[in-house]
Design an enzyme around this catalytic site. Structure first.
Site: not given
Ligand SMILES: [Zn+2]
Length: 137
Positions: A48, A51, A96, A99, A102, A109, A118
């Site tokens: 991520c 974080c 995530c 934290c 998004h 699919d 996916r």
């Molecule tokens: Zn994160």
């Protein structure tokens, strides 16, 4: 479940670039085929960007031709999924777990993969760590 890493908006703006902030904290989407990790095929771990939690492994990345890095599964408990009804579609959002940033969306699919899923993830939400420990894209 509350996120393990919590920061104020001002703190996020400090540690993230404008584009990273817009995607990670405001659920934006980078333009297709622009992500620096889109065609990355090296062996390693995707973390991520906000974080540093470990999210995906290179052996689950596949070429979906959708314009964003795609994975067929995430690390155990690394992400949380929730329904996203924005833009007039019902989609499953991927955030995530550490934290609450998004990351992208998951779509059922991909019949060519072991899971059929996916995970369509914004490159800007990720950092890549080579199997030999080198950070960077
Ligand atoms: Zn994160």
């Amino acid at each position: 479940m509350s996120p393990k890493v919590e920061r104020t908006d001002a703190e996020w703006r400090e540690i993230l670039s404008d584009q990273e902030y817009q995607v990670l904290r405001e659920s934006g989407t980078e333009r297709a085929f622009t992500g620096e990790l889109l065609d990355n095929t090296r062996e390693g771990v995707y973390r991520c960007r906000a974080c540093n939690a470990e999210l995906f492994r290179s052996d689950t990345k596949f070429d979906s031709h959708c314009g964003w890095p795609s994975f067929f599964t995430a690390e155990n408990d690394a992400v949380v999924l929730s329904e996203d009804a924005s833009l007039g579609m019902i989609r499953t959002e991927v955030r995530c777990a550490t934290c609450d940033s998004h990351l992208g969306h998951v779509f059922p699919d991909a019949p060519q993969t072991p899971t059929g899923d996916r995970f369509c993830i914004n490159s800007v939400c990720l950092t890549f760590e080579d199997a030999d420990g080198t950070q960077g894209a």
